[in-house]
Structures are given as C-alpha cells and as structure tokens.
Design an enzyme around this catalytic site. Structure first.
Site, mmCIF file in Angstrom:
data_model
loop_
_atom_site.group_PDB
_atom_site.id
_atom_site.type_symbol
_atom_site.label_atom_id
_atom_site.label_comp_id
_atom_site.label_asym_id
_atom_site.label_seq_id
_atom_site.Cartn_x
_atom_site.Cartn_y
_atom_site.Cartn_z
ATOM 1 N N HIS A 33 0.823 -1.148 -0.061
ATOM 2 C CA HIS A 33 -0.092 0.008 0.072
ATOM 3 C C HIS A 33 1.017 1.236 0.013
ATOM 4 O O HIS A 33 0.254 2.467 -0.156
ATOM 5 C CB HIS A 33 -0.958 0.095 1.236
ATOM 6 C CG HIS A 33 -0.112 0.323 2.490
ATOM 7 N ND1 HIS A 33 0.738 -0.668 3.057
ATOM 8 C CD2 HIS A 33 -0.286 1.347 3.174
ATOM 9 C CE1 HIS A 33 1.148 0.045 4.355
ATOM 10 N NE2 HIS A 33 0.585 1.368 4.118
ATOM 11 N N HIS B 89 1.784 6.916 -0.403
ATOM 12 C CA HIS B 89 0.799 5.959 0.378
ATOM 13 C C HIS B 89 -0.504 5.993 -0.170
ATOM 14 O O HIS B 89 -1.324 7.078 -0.322
ATOM 15 C CB HIS B 89 0.759 6.803 1.862
ATOM 16 C CG HIS B 89 0.342 5.591 3.039
ATOM 17 N ND1 HIS B 89 -1.080 5.519 2.976
ATOM 18 C CD2 HIS B 89 0.797 4.875 3.801
ATOM 19 C CE1 HIS B 89 -1.367 4.597 3.950
ATOM 20 N NE2 HIS B 89 -0.140 4.433 4.488
#
Length: 161
Positions: A68, A84
């Site tokens: 992620h 992110h």
C-alpha cells in the site's frame, strides 16, 4: 570555462493518479494532516482509478510488504518520496494490492507502480486518497492551496522541488 552561476536543479513532480488535489492538512488521518511524515499533497482518485504511477524519475527504495506504500528516491538523491495509497489500507495486509515493480528498480515518471482492486477497497469502505509525501526535508514549503479541489490527470505536472 568557469561556471559563474550555479544552476539549481529541480525535480518535476507529476500526479501519480487522476483525481482531485487536496491539501495534506485536509486528509482525514492525523499522521498525514499534521505532516508527521513530511510535507506533500494528496489526491482523491477518480472512481475509475486502480493504478498508482511514479510521480518522478528515480529508484524504488522500498515497497511495503502490504504493497500500500512505495518509497522512491530521485536519481540525484535529493528528493525522497513516500507514495501512500489509501487510509488504513495497511489493514488489508496486501490483499487487493499488486506491486508492478520491486525494490531497486529504476523507474520513469508516469510508470505504473501499484495496482489495486478498486471494487474490493470500495466494498470494504476504504478511503483511497493517495498521498505524495516528501520524506526528506525540502528547502522550500509545498504550497498547493491554489490547486485545492482542481481535477488533474495522472502524469500532469504539479510542481517543481
């Protein structure tokens, strides 16, 4: 010949996804909104997005085991970026994320880095806002207030640092 003037090199930062620019202070996560991890900006992705691309030319220095988040360093080493993807998506433990690059890969601006399952993330209720965080302190502050709420396309130039 002598160089009388040093030219300051700049790094072009491009949008990693298509969507709406939001100031980091408006991200619904205190770690990002208070800039604990660094200055930067966020993009609320368009519904059709499922690919996150590199905002710069450089090298992949880290990919979270959960896929992620990706750390990137520019070729000159002066700018370090954390991409992110989503809020609390670490809780997925990698489910629904696919890395398209690996640590150490040289990358181009606009090159796809991570693919995610948009339908799964929506079903699980995740906010897929994507943050571009400058983890190595910059000499200047990021001021994107004038761009707040504007729609951009992946690969569009956003700023120089």
């Amino acid at each position: 010949m002598f160089k009388l003037f040093k030219t300051k090199s700049q790094v072009n930062i491009c949008a990693p996804v298509s969507g709406k620019i939001i100031n980091l202070e408006n991200v619904k996560d205190e770690v990002f909104s208070t800039k604990m991890m660094g200055d930067g900006f966020a993009i609320e992705p368009m519904e059709a997005n499922n690919i996150v691309s590199s905002p710069v030319k450089g090298k992949v220095v880290s990919i979270a085991e959960t896929k992620h988040a990706v750390g990137i360093q520019t070729n000159d080493g002066k700018v370090e970026i954390l991409l992110h993807i989503g809020l609390d998506t670490v809780n997925q433990k990698g489910e629904g994320f696919k890395a398209l690059v690996k640590n150490g890969d040289r990358i181009e601006s606009g090159q796809p880095l991570i693919e995610y399952d948009r339908v799964l993330m929506k079903k699980k209720g995740y906010d897929m806002v994507t943050m571009v965080i400058f983890t190595k302190p910059l000499n200047e502050s990021i001021d994107l207030v004038k761009y707040e709420g504007q729609n951009i396309n992946a690969g569009d130039h956003i700023l120089n640092v």
